[in-house]
Enzyme design. Sequence first.
Site, PDB file in Angstrom:
ATOM      1  N   ASP A   1       0.854  -1.176   0.000  1.00 22.22           N
ATOM      2  CA  ASP A   1       0.000   0.000   0.000  1.00 22.22           C
ATOM      3  C   ASP A   1       0.898   1.236   0.000  1.00 22.22           C
ATOM      4  O   ASP A   1       2.093   1.160   0.319  1.00 22.22           O
ATOM      5  CB  ASP A   1      -0.881  -0.042   1.251  1.00 22.22           C
ATOM      6  CG  ASP A   1      -1.675   1.224   1.453  1.00 22.22           C
ATOM      7  OD1 ASP A   1      -2.366   1.652   0.511  1.00 22.22           O
ATOM      8  OD2 ASP A   1      -1.598   1.791   2.555  1.00 22.22           O
TER       9      ASP A   1
ATOM     10  N   ASP B   1      -0.226   5.221   0.903  1.00 20.46           N
ATOM     11  CA  ASP B   1      -0.458   6.175   1.986  1.00 20.46           C
ATOM     12  C   ASP B   1      -0.562   5.466   3.335  1.00 20.46           C
ATOM     13  O   ASP B   1      -1.334   4.522   3.498  1.00 20.46           O
ATOM     14  CB  ASP B   1      -1.736   6.976   1.705  1.00 20.46           C
ATOM     15  CG  ASP B   1      -1.600   7.819   0.447  1.00 20.46           C
ATOM     16  OD1 ASP B   1      -0.847   8.801   0.479  1.00 20.46           O
ATOM     17  OD2 ASP B   1      -2.232   7.461  -0.562  1.00 20.46           O
TER      18      ASP B   1
ATOM     19  N   THR C   1      -2.741   0.116  -4.223  1.00 23.59           N
ATOM     20  CA  THR C   1      -3.251   1.340  -3.631  1.00 23.59           C
ATOM     21  C   THR C   1      -4.666   1.662  -4.096  1.00 23.59           C
ATOM     22  O   THR C   1      -5.133   1.133  -5.109  1.00 23.59           O
ATOM     23  CB  THR C   1      -2.311   2.512  -4.009  1.00 23.59           C
ATOM     24  OG1 THR C   1      -2.837   3.740  -3.530  1.00 23.59           O
ATOM     25  CG2 THR C   1      -2.135   2.607  -5.522  1.00 23.59           C
TER      26      THR C   1
ATOM     27  N   LYS D   1      -7.877  -5.501  -3.435  1.00 22.80           N
ATOM     28  CA  LYS D   1      -6.443  -5.620  -3.681  1.00 22.80           C
ATOM     29  C   LYS D   1      -6.012  -7.085  -3.653  1.00 22.80           C
ATOM     30  O   LYS D   1      -5.083  -7.485  -4.362  1.00 22.80           O
ATOM     31  CB  LYS D   1      -5.658  -4.834  -2.631  1.00 22.80           C
ATOM     32  CG  LYS D   1      -5.807  -3.327  -2.701  1.00 22.80           C
ATOM     33  CD  LYS D   1      -4.911  -2.653  -1.667  1.00 22.80           C
ATOM     34  CE  LYS D   1      -5.113  -1.161  -1.617  1.00 22.80           C
ATOM     35  NZ  LYS D   1      -4.212  -0.496  -0.645  1.00 22.80           N
TER      36      LYS D   1
ATOM     37  N   ASP E   1      -2.128  -0.791   5.848  1.00 20.25           N
ATOM     38  CA  ASP E   1      -2.551  -0.158   7.103  1.00 20.25           C
ATOM     39  C   ASP E   1      -4.043   0.122   7.196  1.00 20.25           C
ATOM     40  O   ASP E   1      -4.528   0.545   8.239  1.00 20.25           O
ATOM     41  CB  ASP E   1      -1.792   1.165   7.304  1.00 20.25           C
ATOM     42  CG  ASP E   1      -2.321   2.270   6.395  1.00 20.25           C
ATOM     43  OD1 ASP E   1      -2.538   2.001   5.184  1.00 20.25           O
ATOM     44  OD2 ASP E   1      -2.536   3.387   6.885  1.00 20.25           O
TER      45      ASP E   1
END
Length: 268
Positions: free
Chosen positions: A8, A10, A42, A194, A217
């Site tokens: 990922d 951010d 992402t 994802k 996250d």
Amino acid sequence: MFHFVASDLDGTLLNTEHSLSPFTKKILQALRQMGIHFAFATGRHHIDVGQMRENMEIDAFMITANGARVHDSRGNLVFSRSFEANIACELAQICQDSPYIYTHVYRGDDWLINKPDAYSLSFFTDTKFKYQFFDPRNFAADDIAKIYFTTSDVAHNHHLVELKHKIEQQFGKKVSIAFSTANCLEVMAENVTKGSALKLVVESLGYQLKDSIAFGDGMNDYEMLKMAGKGCIMKDASPELKSLLPELEVIGSNADDAVPHYLANLLL
């Protein structure tokens, strides 16, 4: 030995300024020189990630819009799943009159938004990807990868929680939905995650999911982290994500380049 790395951006690979540190670039380039494949995984738009990849000079795969679009290491589109037009229209209009919620649409190569959102612009420090304004009641609803909703103030996050329940009740399994951050609720077409995109890419290279390691996250990383051979959760990750995947290793913070340090120790 892992042959495929997915991360990922951010809150994970990017630092607190939403950019890639020189150390991160160095480690990812070293992995590629060893023949280890890498994918940006992402919620961001493929144009935005493509600019980031060019700045890094790395032939990475791009899993974007949470798996709705997948580009190979040469930049070719290899997978695409869009909304049905009628669902996209309904979603775009579902909170158009809310003073607290911004509606965003990824259509083709464009990022559309219904009103100015300074919060979202703060994420684009490494690229020059900008939004255009659109009218949710009158727009072309084809080729839409993702529709997402943001708030600019954490005090208004409860509006997004209420919106999530409303979308789930109205559309059920016709859409995939997840919070990427407390301020961002993301909606994709049915079965888009994802994780499903990771499986497609890894197997296209002749590997299995057990040969992959993934980092994330947010709740939009849940399927990817669960399906990868090894999933690693960031220290400051969503509490819900940690509670749902208690068996996974929790590593450091993106502020300290935890992902590239972890990869350097594990693979280099």
